[in-house]
Design a protein around this motif. Structure first.
Motif, PDB file in Angstrom:
ATOM      1  N   ARG A 149       0.795  -1.232   0.013  1.00 20.53           N
ATOM      2  CA  ARG A 149      -0.040  -0.139  -0.031  1.00 20.53           C
ATOM      3  C   ARG A 149       0.712   1.219  -0.096  1.00 20.53           C
ATOM      4  N   ARG A 153      -0.494   9.052  -4.809  1.00 18.35           N
ATOM      5  CA  ARG A 153      -1.199   8.655  -6.103  1.00 18.35           C
ATOM      6  C   ARG A 153      -0.381   7.636  -6.938  1.00 18.35           C
ATOM      7  N   ARG A 154      -1.217   6.981  -7.527  1.00 16.11           N
ATOM      8  CA  ARG A 154      -0.571   6.005  -8.438  1.00 16.11           C
ATOM      9  C   ARG A 154       0.313   6.716  -9.621  1.00 16.11           C
ATOM     10  N   LEU A 158       3.891   2.241 -13.783  1.00 19.14           N
ATOM     11  CA  LEU A 158       3.932   1.224 -12.665  1.00 19.14           C
ATOM     12  C   LEU A 158       4.943   0.218 -12.678  1.00 19.14           C
ATOM     13  N   THR A 170      -1.668  -0.970  -4.006  1.00 22.35           N
ATOM     14  CA  THR A 170      -2.713  -0.145  -3.824  1.00 22.35           C
ATOM     15  C   THR A 170      -2.434   1.292  -3.491  1.00 22.35           C
ATOM     16  N   PHE A 171      -2.782   2.378  -4.312  1.00 24.34           N
ATOM     17  CA  PHE A 171      -2.452   3.539  -4.199  1.00 24.34           C
ATOM     18  C   PHE A 171      -3.463   4.401  -3.429  1.00 24.34           C
ATOM     19  N   ASP A 172      -3.115   5.606  -2.905  1.00 26.44           N
ATOM     20  CA  ASP A 172      -4.165   6.478  -2.073  1.00 26.44           C
ATOM     21  C   ASP A 172      -4.726   5.910  -0.958  1.00 26.44           C
TER      22      ASP A 172
END
Length: 181
Positions: A149, A153-154, A158, A170-172
């Motif tokens: 995690r 932000r993404r 990636l 998982t972002f944010d």
């Protein structure tokens, strides 16, 4: 209205001003004792209301040595791109945080026989990778976290994240974390 001695009455909420105080690691020595007052930006020794910000200030690797029990409200440990900042908790000592312990890029917490007692430990991206590699060194090269995690932000690309972590990302998220069992 008069106070109700039986404890009844409507609930009340009091919101106070912030009570913790930021104190920064200030010594440029390679290592320094956690409880030495001159190692901090404000006189005193770390205490319950301290937001202890232990950042590298010398440009060379530094270590803050915790050799006796200590309690702070929050702990942030950070280095630079070229120099680490380590908080080393020695045998018999416990460093307690009532809030978080945040490890940023170049920051390290080393348990040298001591203990870290924290509600949660947040680790930034670079530190997440270092922590992941440390667990792989202990558990074998095939070990993978269940999820990673990120509290940001993404990113646009990636690929480096997917290639390195090889798991669900998982972002944010509320906190950066490695999830494992």
């Amino acid at each position: 209205p008069a106070a109700n001695p039986t404890g009844g009455g409507p609930p009340r909420l009091y919101i106070s001003d912030r009570v913790d105080q930021a104190h920064a690691w200030a010594t440029t020595a390679a290592s320094g004792n956690w409880t030495t007052t001159t190692n901090w930006s404000a006189a005193g020794t770390p205490s319950l209301m301290w937001d202890a910000q232990v950042a590298n200030v010398s440009g060379s690797n530094q270590t803050a040595l915790v050799s006796a029990n200590s309690t702070v409200y929050r702990l942030t440990v950070s280095g630079t791109p070229t120099a680490t900042m380590k908080v080393q908790i020695n045998t018999g000592a416990t460093l307690t945080t009532y809030g978080e312990a945040l490890i940023k890029q170049g920051g390290r917490i080393e348990l040298a026989g001591g203990k870290l007692d924290s509600q949660f430990v947040n680790i930034d991206d670079g530190a997440l990778a270092i922590f992941c590699n440390a667990i792989r060194a202990l558990c074998g090269p095939d070990w993978l976290p269940m999820e990673v995690r990120f509290a940001h932000r993404r990113p646009g690309n990636l690929r480096p994240f997917v290639r390195f972590f090889q798991t669900s990302l998982t972002f944010d998220a509320e906190h950066s974390a490695l999830v494992f069992s």
